[in-house]
Each structure stands twice: as structure tokens, then as C-alpha cells.
Design an enzyme around this catalytic site. Structure first.
Site, mmCIF file in Angstrom:
data_model
loop_
_atom_site.group_PDB
_atom_site.id
_atom_site.type_symbol
_atom_site.label_atom_id
_atom_site.label_comp_id
_atom_site.label_asym_id
_atom_site.label_seq_id
_atom_site.Cartn_x
_atom_site.Cartn_y
_atom_site.Cartn_z
ATOM 1 C CD GLU A 9 -2.934 -1.111 0.150
ATOM 2 O OE1 GLU A 9 -3.082 -0.035 -0.471
ATOM 3 O OE2 GLU A 9 -3.615 -2.121 -0.094
ATOM 4 C CB CYS A 40 -1.421 7.159 1.372
ATOM 5 S SG CYS A 40 -2.858 6.188 1.869
#
Length: 459
Positions: free
Chosen positions: A213, A247
Site C-alpha cells: 500500500e 496517502c
């Protein structure tokens, strides 16, 4: 005993525990998930204190971006776990007459989860939910950059779980390297693309499957027919939550030239509404995680033309919500993911030009498009590759447990949340149960009739 010896023993003990078969049972997994939720409930006060200490997180941000998500994820998993664990029936072609076909969900074994600092509780515990649900054991490495939360996570896990089932290993990058040198059955990493490549290199030595991720420069496109007021409100929320240290935060804006001035005005209004006229004096405004990241971000404030914000407090490690105009792809702020409360603005007049430009760049983790025309929405969705995103919103796709969350290309591989977490930590084992009541002769060589039948049904 040295750290490396402790790690070797820990992994060995977890493998022995996994091989005992205890984690295979639904009742065991269900009980451990309930323990996990009870643990979070019992330590709520300490969690708030740790996140305030590390990032100046308010009670509101702690609950909405950390604890609340985890509670919802555990509840969703408990509700559906039994069904997820059941073998799935699979269809079969005519050549398999008499067979019954299934997909069994088998845990990988011993999992390593490496968590980041920006959501130090959420992104440490969320993968654990999937790992536990799928029947694995797990070693968790929290980020050393948020030490208060890291220490608390280690304490909570130690008080709640058998270390042969779930354990926390704290430390800096040397400890991470020692962990990566062990043979795990699956590695789940959340962090930067650069470190993700290192994780994958280590995993390749043992052909260990990974979920990465990562991040990247996630664009938000605001077209000329967008609802400007709502777009501004949702952009401010999506970008400046956690001071941009997210993110999937919008990393930069593509704004149609016809609405740019109105959008900037609306953004300024909502920054004031959410963070006050003086964000640096707002006790609930998130700070930058440490001095190194603060020093990395500060030079970006001189890029392009400053239109909103730009102030900072070095002592408190805070930077105002900032909008930069007259930015080009040659500016330093556009070279890497910003990961802070600075939002560059690039003007466009032709959506097709934006699409062409995005197709020539690395695939981002997220993309957000604001505009009312469905044709334009579809044009973006069908022609630009990215991990996931929203039409006329930001971040909100993360909160839907029915949607997978993950990147593509440079922004990562694999996905999780809800059933996708269970699937990520489960090997899909194919099983064919063959009948013994009859035997189809055409599958065996030796006769012209068999060959003729094979050619007929397998043409």
C-alpha cells in the site's frame, strides 16, 4: 538475547502455533476479533493521549480517522466472517460431468505487517483484522516515528494476545531489515514507494507474496461545470485532514481556467471554517510528524505563487493549509508526493489534455474528478489508471467496506478492507471432488471414438 535472536524465536513460535491448527476454527477467529475490539475500547483514553502526543490529533480526528474505522471494520468482519470462510461452489464444464468443485479459503500462515506513521493506529490494526479473520498469526512492526502510539500498540497487544498468535516488534529501520530477513508467509507493507521496492526485494528471496500500500501524486480535477462550493468544501476536508499526511489526499489540483478564481475563493472560505483564520493557533490542527518532514516541506512554500496560507511554526512543527498557483511540472513541489498541507494548482482548458498528461505519468493511488457531465466522468474513469477514487468527493471511498482499497503500478499492489482483507490473507485453494459412480471413457487415450469425442467437445 539479541534482537535478531528474539525475532527468530518469535517467528518460529508463531509458526509452531499456526501449525497446531487452532487458528483454523471459526470460533477461535471470532473470539480473537472480539478481543481486538474490546482492547481498543478499554484503551480509548490512552489511544487519544498517544495520538495527541505524536501528531496533535484531536479527539474528533482520532475517532473519525483512526478508532471509528477500526470499530466499523471489526463489526463488518464479524458479521460476514462465517460466510466468507465457507467453501465456495464453482461451476464446471461438460468435460467435468460428475464432479463437484469448490474454492477453499486457506490462511497463509505467519504474516508480517509493517505500518506507517501517518495513521499509526488505524494502519497498524486494520491489516490485523484481515489477518486474524483469515486464520493467520501475525507480527506487527509499528512506525518508530510515532513512538507514543507504537509503544501503546505494543503494550495493548502484549496484554491482550498470546505472542505466539499476535506480537509487536518495535524499533527503527535496522529492526525492519531484520524482520524482512525472516521467512514469513505473507508481507503487508504500508508506506513509501521507495521502501516498498526494498520490501519486495526481500520478499522475492523466499517468493513471499506481498501487499504494498504505497502512494504517489493523486490528482483532483475540477472541471468548469463542477459544483464549486461543494468541490471546495470536500477538497479542503480531503486535503487538510491530518495536515495532508494522508496517502490518498489530493496531492495537486487540475482546475479549469474558467472557475479557478471562484474555486480559490471558496477554498479559502472553507479553510477558515474548518481550521479558523489562524490555523497555527488552532489547538486541534495537526502537526507535521517530525523535524525532517517539516524541513522537507518548508521549501515548497516558495514554489509558484502563494495564494492562501504559507505560514508555519517551526517550534510546533505546523504549516498552514496552503494553496500554490502558477505551478508547473518542473517545480520541486511536483516531483514527489507532498504528504503535507500544501496544495499546488495547475490550470487547464481542455480535459482531454489533462487525461493525456496523466496517462504519461505514474499511476496514482487515488484520483478525484469534480464535474456534472457523465460523459466527462466516464472519459476520466475509462482512460486514466489509478488505484481508486471518487466522483465529486475525496477520500470517502475508503470508508466503504464493500470496496477494495489498493494501488496499481507505482502506487502499490493488492487490496484490502472488508472481504478484500479476508481474501488478501487467504490462499484460494481449488478442490475437485470426483465421482466414483461412473467414469467418462473419452478422457483416456487408446480409441478413435475417444479422440473424436474430445475433438467435438473441446473444439
Amino acid at each position: 538475547m539479541s534482537t535478531i535472536e528474539q525475532i527468530v524465536n518469535l517467528v518460529r513460535n508463531q509458526r509452531e502455533f499456526f501449525n497446531s491448527g487452532k487458528t483454523l476454527h471459526y470460533s477461535y477467529r471470532k473470539h480473537q476479533l472480539k478481543l481486538l475490539k474490546n482492547m481498543l475500547k478499554a484503551y480509548e483514553k490512552e489511544i487519544h493521549q498517544a495520538l495527541y502526543s505524536d501528531l496533535n490529533k484531536s479527539a474528533y480526528e482520532t475517532h473519525t480517522t483512526e478508532l471509528g474505522f477500526l470499530y466499523s471494520e471489526i463489526d463488518f468482519t464479524l458479521k460476514h466472517l462465517k460466510k466468507w470462510m465457507d467453501p465456495e461452489k464453482a461451476d464446471a464444464p461438460i468435460t467435468h460431468k460428475g464432479t463437484r468443485n469448490y474454492i477453499y479459503k486457506e490462511p497463509y500462515g505467519v504474516i508480517l505487517t509493517i505500518a506507517p506513521w501517518n495513521y499509526p493506529l488505524h494502519l497498524a490494526i486494520a491489516p490485523l483484522i484481515g489477518a486474524i479473520a483469515a486464520g493467520n498469526t501475525a507480527v506487527l512492526k509499528p512506525s518508530e516515528f510515532t513512538q507514543s502510539t507504537s509503544s501503546l500498540v505494543a503494550e495493548m497487544i502484549k496484554e491482550t494476545f498470546d505472542p505466539s498468535f499476535i506480537a509487536v516488534v518495535e524499533g527503527a529501520k535496522e529492526v525492519t531489515k531484520q524482520l524482512l530477513e525472516q521467512r514469513f508467509d505473507y508481507i503487508f507493507f504500508t508506506g513509501s514507494t521507495a521502501v516498498g521496492k526494498i520490501v519486495m526485494q526481500h520478499a522475492s528471496k523466499n517468493l513471499t507474496p506481498v501487499t504494498l500500500e504505497l502512494g504517489g501524486k493523486s490528482p483532483a480535477i475540477i472541471d468548469k461545470d463542477a459544483n464549486i462550493d461543494l468541490a471546495a468544501k470536500r477538497l479542503v476536508w480531503g486535503k487538510f485532514t491530518n495536515a495532508g499526511q494522508t496517502c490518498v489526499a489530493p496531492d495537486y489540483l487540475y482546475v479549469h481556467s474558467k472557475i479557478k478564481s471562484k474555486l480559490v475563493k471558496a477554498i479559502k472560505k472553507y479553510i477558515t471554517e474548518m481550521y479558523s483564520k489562524w490555523p497555527l493557533e488552532n489547538d486541534d490542527y495537526i502537526r507535521i510528524v517530525n523535524k525532517n518532514h517539516f524541513n522537507r516541506l518548508r521549501p515548497f512554500l516558495s514554489n509558484g505563487k502563494l495564494v492562501i496560507g504559507g505560514g508555519f511554526n517551526e517550534e510546533d512543527l505546523k504549516i498552514e493549509p496552503t494553496i500554490l498557483d502558477e505551478i508547473t511540472w518542473n517545480d520541486p513541489v511536483m516531483q514527489d508526493e507532498i504528504f503535507g498541507p500544501i496544495l499546488p494548482l495547475v490550470t487547464f482548458t481542455d480535459l482531454q489534455h489533462v487525461i493525456t498528461e496523466l496517462k504519461g505519468r505514474e499511476k496514482p493511488l487515488a484520483l478525484y474528478y469534480f464535474g456534472e457531465k457523465e460523459k466527462s466522468q466516464q472519459n476520466v474513469l475509462e482512460n486514466v489508471a489509478f488505484g481508486g477514487g471518487c466522483i465529486n468527493d475525496t477520500l470517502y471511498h475508503l470508508a466503504n467496506p464493500h470496496l477494495p482499497f489498493g494501488g496499481v503500478g507505482n502506487s502499490g499492489m493488492g487490496a484490502y478492507h472488508g472481504k478484500y482483507s479476508f481474501n488478501t490473507f487467504s490462499h484460494q485453494k481449488s478442490i475437485l471432488r470426483q465421482t466414483t459412480k461412473f467414469d467418462l471413457p473419452f478422457r483416456y487415450p487408446g480409441s478413435k471414438l475417444s479422440f473424436a469425442i474430445v475433438k467435438k467437445i473441446m473444439k
